[in-house]
Motif scaffolding. Structure first.
Motif, PDB file in Angstrom:
ATOM      1  N   GLU A   1      -2.658  -8.936  -5.434  1.00 32.75           N
ATOM      2  CA  GLU A   1      -3.631  -9.917  -4.958  1.00 32.75           C
ATOM      3  C   GLU A   1      -2.899 -11.106  -4.337  1.00 32.75           C
ATOM      4  O   GLU A   1      -1.700 -11.301  -4.504  1.00 32.75           O
ATOM      5  CB  GLU A   1      -4.508 -10.393  -6.118  1.00 32.75           C
TER       6      GLU A   1
ATOM      7  N   ASN B   1     -15.369  -3.274  -9.467  1.00 35.89           N
ATOM      8  CA  ASN B   1     -15.150  -2.851  -8.089  1.00 35.89           C
ATOM      9  C   ASN B   1     -14.664  -3.988  -7.182  1.00 35.89           C
ATOM     10  O   ASN B   1     -14.176  -3.742  -6.085  1.00 35.89           O
ATOM     11  CB  ASN B   1     -16.462  -2.276  -7.537  1.00 35.89           C
ATOM     12  N   LYS B   2     -14.827  -5.234  -7.627  1.00 34.07           N
ATOM     13  CA  LYS B   2     -14.396  -6.367  -6.784  1.00 34.07           C
ATOM     14  C   LYS B   2     -12.878  -6.350  -6.630  1.00 34.07           C
ATOM     15  O   LYS B   2     -12.142  -6.064  -7.578  1.00 34.07           O
ATOM     16  CB  LYS B   2     -14.856  -7.698  -7.401  1.00 34.07           C
ATOM     17  N   ASN B   3     -12.428  -6.705  -5.430  1.00 37.05           N
ATOM     18  CA  ASN B   3     -10.997  -6.541  -5.128  1.00 37.05           C
ATOM     19  C   ASN B   3     -10.168  -7.806  -5.344  1.00 37.05           C
ATOM     20  O   ASN B   3      -9.044  -7.897  -4.876  1.00 37.05           O
ATOM     21  CB  ASN B   3     -10.811  -6.040  -3.694  1.00 37.05           C
ATOM     22  N   SER B   4     -10.711  -8.794  -6.037  1.00 35.60           N
ATOM     23  CA  SER B   4      -9.913  -9.967  -6.394  1.00 35.60           C
ATOM     24  C   SER B   4     -10.409 -10.505  -7.723  1.00 35.60           C
ATOM     25  O   SER B   4     -11.561 -10.292  -8.116  1.00 35.60           O
ATOM     26  CB  SER B   4     -10.026 -11.059  -5.317  1.00 35.60           C
TER      27      SER B   4
ATOM     28  N   ARG C   1      -4.732  -1.879 -10.937  1.00 43.36           N
ATOM     29  CA  ARG C   1      -5.935  -1.787 -10.111  1.00 43.36           C
ATOM     30  C   ARG C   1      -5.519  -1.815  -8.642  1.00 43.36           C
ATOM     31  O   ARG C   1      -4.565  -2.503  -8.250  1.00 43.36           O
ATOM     32  CB  ARG C   1      -6.887  -2.951 -10.391  1.00 43.36           C
TER      33      ARG C   1
ATOM     34  N   GLU D   1      -7.042  -1.203  -4.296  1.00 45.77           N
ATOM     35  CA  GLU D   1      -8.176  -1.109  -3.370  1.00 45.77           C
ATOM     36  C   GLU D   1      -7.984   0.102  -2.448  1.00 45.77           C
ATOM     37  O   GLU D   1      -6.901   0.310  -1.902  1.00 45.77           O
ATOM     38  CB  GLU D   1      -8.282  -2.385  -2.537  1.00 45.77           C
TER      39      GLU D   1
ATOM     40  N   LYS E   1       0.834  -1.200   0.000  1.00 42.63           N
ATOM     41  CA  LYS E   1       0.000   0.000   0.000  1.00 42.63           C
ATOM     42  C   LYS E   1       0.870   1.253   0.000  1.00 42.63           C
ATOM     43  O   LYS E   1       1.944   1.295   0.597  1.00 42.63           O
ATOM     44  CB  LYS E   1      -0.953   0.001   1.187  1.00 42.63           C
TER      45      LYS E   1
ATOM     46  N   SER F   1     -14.873   0.676  -3.813  1.00 39.60           N
ATOM     47  CA  SER F   1     -13.689   0.253  -3.054  1.00 39.60           C
ATOM     48  C   SER F   1     -12.469  -0.009  -3.922  1.00 39.60           C
ATOM     49  O   SER F   1     -11.353  -0.097  -3.404  1.00 39.60           O
ATOM     50  CB  SER F   1     -14.018  -1.009  -2.242  1.00 39.60           C
ATOM     51  N   VAL F   2     -12.661  -0.154  -5.225  1.00 36.87           N
ATOM     52  CA  VAL F   2     -11.528  -0.469  -6.112  1.00 36.87           C
ATOM     53  C   VAL F   2     -11.438   0.577  -7.219  1.00 36.87           C
ATOM     54  O   VAL F   2     -12.456   0.956  -7.818  1.00 36.87           O
ATOM     55  CB  VAL F   2     -11.680  -1.875  -6.726  1.00 36.87           C
TER      56      VAL F   2
END
Length: 356
Positions: A113, A181-184, A92, A94, A3, A65-66
């Protein structure tokens, strides 16, 4: 997950993906400040979409969120204080936390990921997406030619397959945003599969409705053809014409004890029927009305009697199976007798719907 902290630019209805180059104009002061700050930090900025494009000052909960970490390739300033920005999507990420709202939005974005996802899960997702695409292509003739080559193009890149499929199929914007928007990759794949097969269900339903409509049209055409044939046959035999039916109705009207007003109304309908072509749709409606009228017990008349029991006996003889109607009439008669208001007739309308 790695991050880093980035200036954040919130987007209204726009999504930038890794590898995409996008041009857009910025007018909000907070967004212009975020770009200025990004130019000082390796020219990188975090772009993320608002859930509601109308929100002027979005908070953490107002954002998806993404989003995508982008490199700013060029900016152009206009006299009306707009800034035109050209960015390239890099990765991408999060949204983890917003740390600053003063002048511009700043926050932490996490990238990378989990690497321990089993290969067979990706293989299953890939197969399900390709099965859905094959079905979608087969059902939808107006499909992009690119879709047909996705299996070979993205056989080693599930993420790329998901992104390109989400863009290529005309999903609703909110559906596309939900997928992205999904984080995986696994969650994105599952979301895409749900949306894809929902789209297939809609296409199948539309096809089913169209087939039923075509079938009904074919049946109506066949019925009309047969009706015309029957008209010719009846004309040849001199039977079954509306003129003959009208004559029969006139004889019935004369044999029953109608008052003058009712007799005139029935005669008017008989004359209308006589002027219509055989097999005409409205002729059938009038004939049904006349049949109903003649089936009523016009020649049966009882003596006037205010006794409720006597009224029930008469209604029990033949109330046409209308139990609730019979009960309502008896209730009305009882109330009328209790109040002493015995003037005025009781009118009972009987017959199937649509006969007037």
């Amino acid at each position: 997950m790695k991050k880093d902290i980035y200036p954040i630019l919130t987007l209204r209805g726009l999504v930038v993906l890794p590898g995409n180059v996008m041009t857009f104009d910025v007018g909000r002061e907070r967004s212009k400040n975020a770009i200025e700050e990004a130019m000082k930090r390796e020219e990188k900025i975090f772009l993320i979409a608002q859930k509601n494009p109308e929100t002027e000052n979005p908070t953490f909960d107002d954002l998806y969120s993404v989003g995508t970490i982008c490199a700013i390739r060029q900016i152009m300033r206009f006299s009306d204080e707009r800034i035109r920005v050209i960015v390239e999507g890099l990765e991408r990420a999060e949204l983890i936390e917003i740390t600053n709202f003063l002048g511009y939005i700043e926050g932490y974005a996490g990238t990378g990921e989990e690497q321990d996802v089993k290969r067979d899960i990706h293989a299953v997702l890939f197969k399900r997406i390709m099965d859905g695409l094959d079905t979608y292509i087969r059902l939808n003739k107006r499909v992009s030619a690119d879709l047909k080559g996705y299996a070979e193009k993205y056989k080693e890149d599930l993420n790329g397959l998901i992104y390109e499929t989400a863009y290529a199929i005309p999903f609703d914007y909110k559906v596309k945003q939900d997928i992205l928007n999904k984080n995986s990759v696994e969650r994105r794949g599952e979301c895409l599969i749900d949306a894809l097969f929902h789209e297939i269900d809609i296409i199948n339903l539309e096809r089913e409705i169209q087939e039923k409509v075509q079938s009904n049209i074919g049946k109506m055409q066949k019925d009309n053809y047969l009706r015309e044939q029957m008209k010719v046959i009846r004309a040849e035999l001199g039977e079954g014409s509306v003129e003959n039916d009208a004559d029969e109705y006139r004889k019935k009207a004369e044999s029953l004890k109608f008052n003058e007003e009712l007799y005139n109304k029935i005669t008017k309908e008989i004359n209308r029927l006589a002027k219509m072509p055989t097999g005409f749709a409205e002729a059938n409606v009038i004939a049904t009305y006349l049949d109903t009228v003649f089936e009523l017990p016009w020649n049966i008349k009882s003596e006037e009697n205010i006794d409720i029991g006597y009224a029930e006996e008469i209604l029990n003889e033949d109330h046409y199976g209308l139990e609730k109607v019979k009960e309502r009439i008896l209730e009305y008669l009882a109330v009328r007798k209790m109040t002493g208001n015995l003037k005025g007739p009781v009118l009972c309308l009987v017959g199937p719907p649509g006969v007037g």
